[in-house]
Design a protein around this motif. Structure first.
Motif, PDB file in Angstrom:
ATOM      1  N   THR A 112       0.972  -1.228   0.077  1.00 20.29           N
ATOM      2  CA  THR A 112      -0.029   0.323   0.499  1.00 20.29           C
ATOM      3  C   THR A 112       1.000   1.099  -0.200  1.00 20.29           C
ATOM      4  O   THR A 112       1.830   1.438   0.726  1.00 20.29           O
ATOM      5  N   MET A 113       0.006   1.874  -0.897  1.00 15.55           N
ATOM      6  CA  MET A 113       1.277   3.690  -1.379  1.00 15.55           C
ATOM      7  C   MET A 113       0.627   4.976   0.046  1.00 15.55           C
ATOM      8  O   MET A 113      -0.502   4.373   0.343  1.00 15.55           O
ATOM      9  N   ARG A 114       2.146   4.573   0.404  1.00 15.67           N
ATOM     10  CA  ARG A 114       1.823   5.814   1.833  1.00 15.67           C
ATOM     11  C   ARG A 114       2.517   7.391   1.444  1.00 15.67           C
ATOM     12  O   ARG A 114       2.752   7.226   0.888  1.00 15.67           O
ATOM     13  N   PHE A 115       2.241   8.515   2.576  1.00 15.81           N
ATOM     14  CA  PHE A 115       2.900   9.800   1.824  1.00 15.81           C
ATOM     15  C   PHE A 115       2.976   9.900   3.702  1.00 15.81           C
ATOM     16  O   PHE A 115       1.832   9.751   4.440  1.00 15.81           O
ATOM     17  N   THR A 116       4.168  11.037   3.779  1.00 16.13           N
ATOM     18  CA  THR A 116       4.214  12.063   4.848  1.00 16.13           C
ATOM     19  C   THR A 116       4.399  13.014   3.958  1.00 16.13           C
ATOM     20  O   THR A 116       4.883  13.279   3.008  1.00 16.13           O
ATOM     21  N   PRO A 162      -2.125   6.912   4.026  1.00 12.21           N
ATOM     22  CA  PRO A 162      -1.889   6.315   3.252  1.00 12.21           C
ATOM     23  C   PRO A 162      -2.722   6.759   1.733  1.00 12.21           C
ATOM     24  O   PRO A 162      -2.921   7.992   2.408  1.00 12.21           O
ATOM     25  N   LEU A 163      -2.651   6.656   0.671  1.00 12.39           N
ATOM     26  CA  LEU A 163      -2.776   8.057  -0.242  1.00 12.39           C
ATOM     27  C   LEU A 163      -3.567   6.715  -1.619  1.00 12.39           C
ATOM     28  O   LEU A 163      -4.378   6.844  -2.624  1.00 12.39           O
ATOM     29  N   GLY A 164      -4.058   5.557  -0.992  1.00 11.77           N
ATOM     30  CA  GLY A 164      -5.370   5.240  -2.113  1.00 11.77           C
ATOM     31  C   GLY A 164      -4.422   4.164  -2.568  1.00 11.77           C
ATOM     32  O   GLY A 164      -5.468   3.373  -2.896  1.00 11.77           O
ATOM     33  N   GLY A 165      -2.892   4.370  -3.089  1.00 12.66           N
ATOM     34  CA  GLY A 165      -2.682   3.383  -4.666  1.00 12.66           C
ATOM     35  C   GLY A 165      -2.336   1.796  -4.009  1.00 12.66           C
ATOM     36  O   GLY A 165      -1.577   2.324  -2.199  1.00 12.66           O
ATOM     37  N   TYR A 166      -2.710   1.121  -4.742  1.00  9.84           N
ATOM     38  CA  TYR A 166      -2.337  -0.441  -3.932  1.00  9.84           C
ATOM     39  C   TYR A 166      -0.864  -0.691  -5.434  1.00  9.84           C
ATOM     40  O   TYR A 166      -2.125  -0.623  -5.768  1.00  9.84           O
ATOM     41  N   GLY A 167       0.160  -0.782  -4.977  1.00  7.90           N
ATOM     42  CA  GLY A 167       0.751  -1.037  -6.099  1.00  7.90           C
ATOM     43  C   GLY A 167       1.149  -2.808  -6.202  1.00  7.90           C
ATOM     44  O   GLY A 167       1.114  -3.501  -5.251  1.00  7.90           O
ATOM     45  N   GLY A 187       8.436  -2.599   0.081  1.00 10.36           N
ATOM     46  CA  GLY A 187       8.121  -2.431  -1.429  1.00 10.36           C
ATOM     47  C   GLY A 187       8.479  -1.027  -1.585  1.00 10.36           C
ATOM     48  O   GLY A 187      10.320  -0.413  -0.410  1.00 10.36           O
ATOM     49  N   GLU A 188       9.529  -1.023  -2.832  1.00 11.89           N
ATOM     50  CA  GLU A 188      10.064  -0.144  -3.502  1.00 11.89           C
ATOM     51  C   GLU A 188       8.887   0.335  -4.965  1.00 11.89           C
ATOM     52  O   GLU A 188       8.339  -0.741  -5.427  1.00 11.89           O
ATOM     53  N   TYR A 189       9.761   1.269  -5.425  1.00 12.77           N
ATOM     54  CA  TYR A 189       9.336   1.020  -6.691  1.00 12.77           C
ATOM     55  C   TYR A 189       9.684   1.938  -7.542  1.00 12.77           C
ATOM     56  O   TYR A 189      11.310   1.358  -7.578  1.00 12.77           O
ATOM     57  N   GLU A 190      10.295   0.240  -8.664  1.00 10.01           N
ATOM     58  CA  GLU A 190      10.328   0.236 -10.095  1.00 10.01           C
ATOM     59  C   GLU A 190      10.113   2.006 -10.582  1.00 10.01           C
ATOM     60  O   GLU A 190      10.694   1.907 -11.922  1.00 10.01           O
TER      61      GLU A 190
END
Length: 177
Positions: free
Chosen positions: A47-51, A89-94, A159-162
């Motif tokens: 799950t994508m998150r933010f700060t 959370p930012l809603g995105g699920y990778g 997780g990591e972003y590709e």
């Protein structure tokens, strides 16, 4: 054609990374901002998150509150909510290695000069599981005074972003003539 959205900055990950910090985007020039994510590929399901980021760096105090609604393909709606978190959370699920169907918009309200910084988000995507999430919509609040100047996107676990592409726009105030 005139628009009330004013481009501020673009940021992108093109090699695998755990996070993306987009700095120097919030200021006294605009009250509200739109953040568009048009490309996201994950290295693992997460799950994508933010700060937020302020003048001292990443803001990880336990002051993030959120509520979101989730649309599943195999059931009705689900919800997720919490208070006093160190990120939101930012809603995105990778989904590992998949980009198709991903699109996200976030609006951030008064991040530079506010008692509370609110945001709303909505996203649509194809997750590919037995209970596929088709969309999420939610709201977040950072409930402490501060001047936020940026935002950091990261994952809930490891997780990591590709790949990740972010565009930030300031919203000009509409003036009736």
């Amino acid at each position: 054609m005139s628009t009330n959205l004013q481009f501020i900055k673009s940021a992108e990950i093109t090699t695998q990374s755990a996070s993306l910090s987009v700095t120097d985007i919030f200021s006294a020039r605009y009250d509200n901002y739109v953040i568009m994510i048009s490309k996201m590929v994950a290295s693992a399901d997460d799950t994508m998150r933010f700060t937020y980021i302020d003048g001292s760096g990443e803001v990880t105090a336990a002051n993030y509150d959120y509520a979101e609604q989730i649309l599943y393909s195999s059931t009705t709606f689900g919800t997720d909510k919490n208070t006093g978190q160190t990120s939101a959370p930012l809603g995105g699920y990778g989904i590992q290695g998949k980009e198709e169907g991903m699109g996200m918009q976030m609006t951030v309200y008064n991040p530079f000069n506010a008692t509370y910084t609110f945001s709303s988000f909505q996203c649509g995507y194809h997750a590919g599981t037995s209970n596929t999430e088709l969309a999420r919509k939610g709201y977040t609040m950072y409930d402490t005074n501060g001047s936020m100047t940026g935002i950091k996107f990261k994952w809930n676990a490891s997780g990591e972003y590709e790949a990740l592409k972010v565009n930030v726009y300031g919203i000009k105030e509409w003036v009736e003539v």
